[in-house]
Write an enzyme that holds these catalytic residues in place. Sequence first.
Site, PDB file in Angstrom:
ATOM      1  CB  SER A 281      -0.914   0.024   1.234  1.00 31.56           C
ATOM      2  OG  SER A 281      -2.135  -0.564   0.927  1.00 31.56           O
TER       3      SER A 281
ATOM      4  CE1 TYR B 155      -4.191  -0.578  -4.888  1.00 25.50           C
ATOM      5  CE2 TYR B 155      -4.714  -2.876  -5.283  1.00 25.50           C
ATOM      6  CZ  TYR B 155      -4.484  -1.842  -4.412  1.00 25.50           C
ATOM      7  OH  TYR B 155      -4.525  -2.063  -3.057  1.00 25.50           O
TER       8      TYR B 155
ATOM      9  CE  LYS C  36      -3.972   1.131  -1.544  1.00 28.42           C
ATOM     10  NZ  LYS C  36      -3.934  -0.050  -0.780  1.00 28.42           N
TER      11      LYS C  36
ATOM     12  CB  VAL D 260      -0.297  -6.023   3.930  1.00 23.28           C
ATOM     13  CG1 VAL D 260      -1.534  -5.416   4.546  1.00 23.28           C
ATOM     14  CG2 VAL D 260      -0.426  -6.158   2.426  1.00 23.28           C
TER      15      VAL D 260
ATOM     16  CE1 TYR E 292      -3.587   0.270   4.559  1.00 25.74           C
ATOM     17  CE2 TYR E 292      -2.433  -0.767   6.372  1.00 25.74           C
ATOM     18  CZ  TYR E 292      -2.538  -0.490   5.030  1.00 25.74           C
ATOM     19  OH  TYR E 292      -1.600  -0.963   4.172  1.00 25.74           O
TER      20      TYR E 292
END
Length: 309
Positions: A62, A186, A65, A255, A237
């Site tokens: 992530s 992605y 991102k 993760v 998160y």
Amino acid sequence: MFQDLINEALETGRPYIKEGEVATYIPELGRADKNKLGISIFCRDGSRFSCGDTKDRFSIQSISKVISLAVALEVCGFDMVFENVGMEPSGDAFNSLIKLEGSNSHPYNPMINSGAIAVASFIEPKVSFEEMLKLARCFCQDDGIVLDEKVYGSEMSTVARNRAIAYLLESKGVINGNVEEALDFYVKMCSLSVTAESLAGLGLLLANDGVDPSGKRLLNSDTVRVVKTIMLTCGMYDRSGEFAVRVGIPSKSGVGGGILSCVGGRMGIGIYGPALDEKGNSIGGGYTLEYLSEHLNLHILDSADAKEA
Ligand code: GLN
């Protein structure tokens, strides 16, 4: 002295590893050694400090991102991105679909899967994955970054939930271009292999307002400010609020066990620790950062002057 503090920070985080688990929902990630822990710090004056497993390669997950949001802001513009994706913490798991169901609902922010898949769909028609790979190498000062084919294959074989998110977004008109290509883009971005050092390099770029150590501007100031703000409010998160209180450093976890952090004007920090807490954040890494923040006064809302008075 500084090196001693970093060593102490890491040893403060290490005992928590046993309370965490490596991610297994992407099978390839389950092969990581949960006892690994490392931290790298790149300072603005050029000095670098490392402790622990900082040369190990792992998948960025992530944390990509952040790179995608920065590129989307540069290439597509602020309005295009935030007309379609929100700026609010979701309070839900990173792969949740719950808040997407309501009519008119958009992804809550670009740091969760739904928001990042939407952002991928904005970038993909304009910037190829190969170009993104080059940008990632440049932002992180790491030419060793590659697409980890094993992680990519593993993630594509268990991609049903992200595919569901992508198609739900398409039904709402949030996806720009081809939905399968956006999803593939992605997942490829999540499968980039980095080290704690590469994350420290990226953190330093953000800490230095988008200017790399050679003095070259790679990102606009406005982009960097937006990205860091979203990292602070949404980067960990559904633990982002607690992390902001306890650590107070704009950060983004993945993760794969990485945490990217940046201390404005001072330093970039990269963490590797694949044992995760129940929200998906590196557990040893979180405590390591909390120790560092406290002992170096790195909290974004700390006032050094008031403390000294
Ligand atoms: N590739 C992962 C996923 O889409 C990224 C999640 C994460 O790092 N939290 O599920």
